[in-house]
Write a protein that holds these residues in place. Structure first.
Motif, PDB file in Angstrom:
ATOM      1  N   VAL A 183       0.901  -1.314   0.025  1.00 13.06           N
ATOM      2  CA  VAL A 183      -0.071  -0.020   0.024  1.00 13.06           C
ATOM      3  C   VAL A 183       0.796   1.232  -0.052  1.00 13.06           C
ATOM      4  O   VAL A 183       1.817   1.251   0.579  1.00 13.06           O
ATOM      5  N   LEU A 184       0.530   2.155  -0.769  1.00 10.47           N
ATOM      6  CA  LEU A 184       1.087   3.550  -0.808  1.00 10.47           C
ATOM      7  C   LEU A 184       0.262   4.496  -0.260  1.00 10.47           C
ATOM      8  O   LEU A 184      -0.894   4.831  -1.079  1.00 10.47           O
ATOM      9  N   LEU A 185       0.631   5.053   0.786  1.00  8.79           N
ATOM     10  CA  LEU A 185      -0.338   6.127   1.475  1.00  8.79           C
ATOM     11  C   LEU A 185       0.196   7.779   1.249  1.00  8.79           C
ATOM     12  O   LEU A 185       1.534   7.687   1.465  1.00  8.79           O
ATOM     13  N   SER A 186      -0.366   8.544   0.937  1.00 10.88           N
ATOM     14  CA  SER A 186       0.014   9.835   0.658  1.00 10.88           C
ATOM     15  C   SER A 186      -1.168  10.791   0.989  1.00 10.88           C
ATOM     16  O   SER A 186      -2.239  10.609   1.185  1.00 10.88           O
ATOM     17  N   ILE A 226       4.980  14.179   0.345  1.00 10.18           N
ATOM     18  CA  ILE A 226       3.684  13.890   0.329  1.00 10.18           C
ATOM     19  C   ILE A 226       3.495  12.481   0.893  1.00 10.18           C
ATOM     20  O   ILE A 226       2.275  12.060   1.251  1.00 10.18           O
ATOM     21  N   PHE A 227       4.527  11.649   0.958  1.00 12.81           N
ATOM     22  CA  PHE A 227       4.314  10.075   1.434  1.00 12.81           C
ATOM     23  C   PHE A 227       4.882  10.132   2.933  1.00 12.81           C
ATOM     24  O   PHE A 227       4.478   9.141   3.519  1.00 12.81           O
ATOM     25  N   ASP A 228       5.256  11.424   3.537  1.00 13.10           N
ATOM     26  CA  ASP A 228       5.493  11.089   4.965  1.00 13.10           C
ATOM     27  C   ASP A 228       4.369  11.796   5.755  1.00 13.10           C
ATOM     28  O   ASP A 228       4.559  13.060   6.281  1.00 13.10           O
ATOM     29  N   SER A 277      -4.496   9.235   0.233  1.00 11.92           N
ATOM     30  CA  SER A 277      -4.906   8.612  -0.908  1.00 11.92           C
ATOM     31  C   SER A 277      -4.134   7.540  -0.711  1.00 11.92           C
ATOM     32  O   SER A 277      -2.851   7.534  -0.255  1.00 11.92           O
ATOM     33  N   ILE A 278      -4.681   6.480  -1.105  1.00 13.55           N
ATOM     34  CA  ILE A 278      -4.408   5.053  -0.707  1.00 13.55           C
ATOM     35  C   ILE A 278      -4.163   4.165  -2.179  1.00 13.55           C
ATOM     36  O   ILE A 278      -5.224   4.450  -2.961  1.00 13.55           O
TER      37      ILE A 278
END
Length: 81
Positions: free
Chosen positions: A10-13, A53-55, A74-75
């Protein structure tokens, strides 16, 4: 629909912070940092600032980001199957 996906897939932003990338802006954590960037006095490029933006924790702690960015995320995941 409910889907279980391993955390490492999963990429969370921060959803609103993506506007920095989309609008070709520097992603500042403070007003002072923004001024230093404009003056060319930072050792970070605009493109490097976009990694922020990902931190999620860094954004949550930034007073400037709290004012500018809503708590929408956003996931993104790869493929399911």
């Amino acid at each position: 629909m409910t889907v279980e996906v391993p955390d490492n897939k999963v990429l969370l932003s921060n959803f609103d912070a993506w506007h920095c990338v989309l609008n070709d802006w520097f992603c500042s954590m403070t007003n002072e940092e923004d001024e230093l960037f404009v003056q060319g006095k930072l050792n970070i490029t605009k493109e490097q600032s976009w990694e922020r933006i990902f931190d999620i924790e860094k954004i949550r702690k930034s007073e400037l980001c709290k004012k500018l960015f809503a708590k929408w995320y956003s996931i993104s995941i790869g493929t399911i199957g």
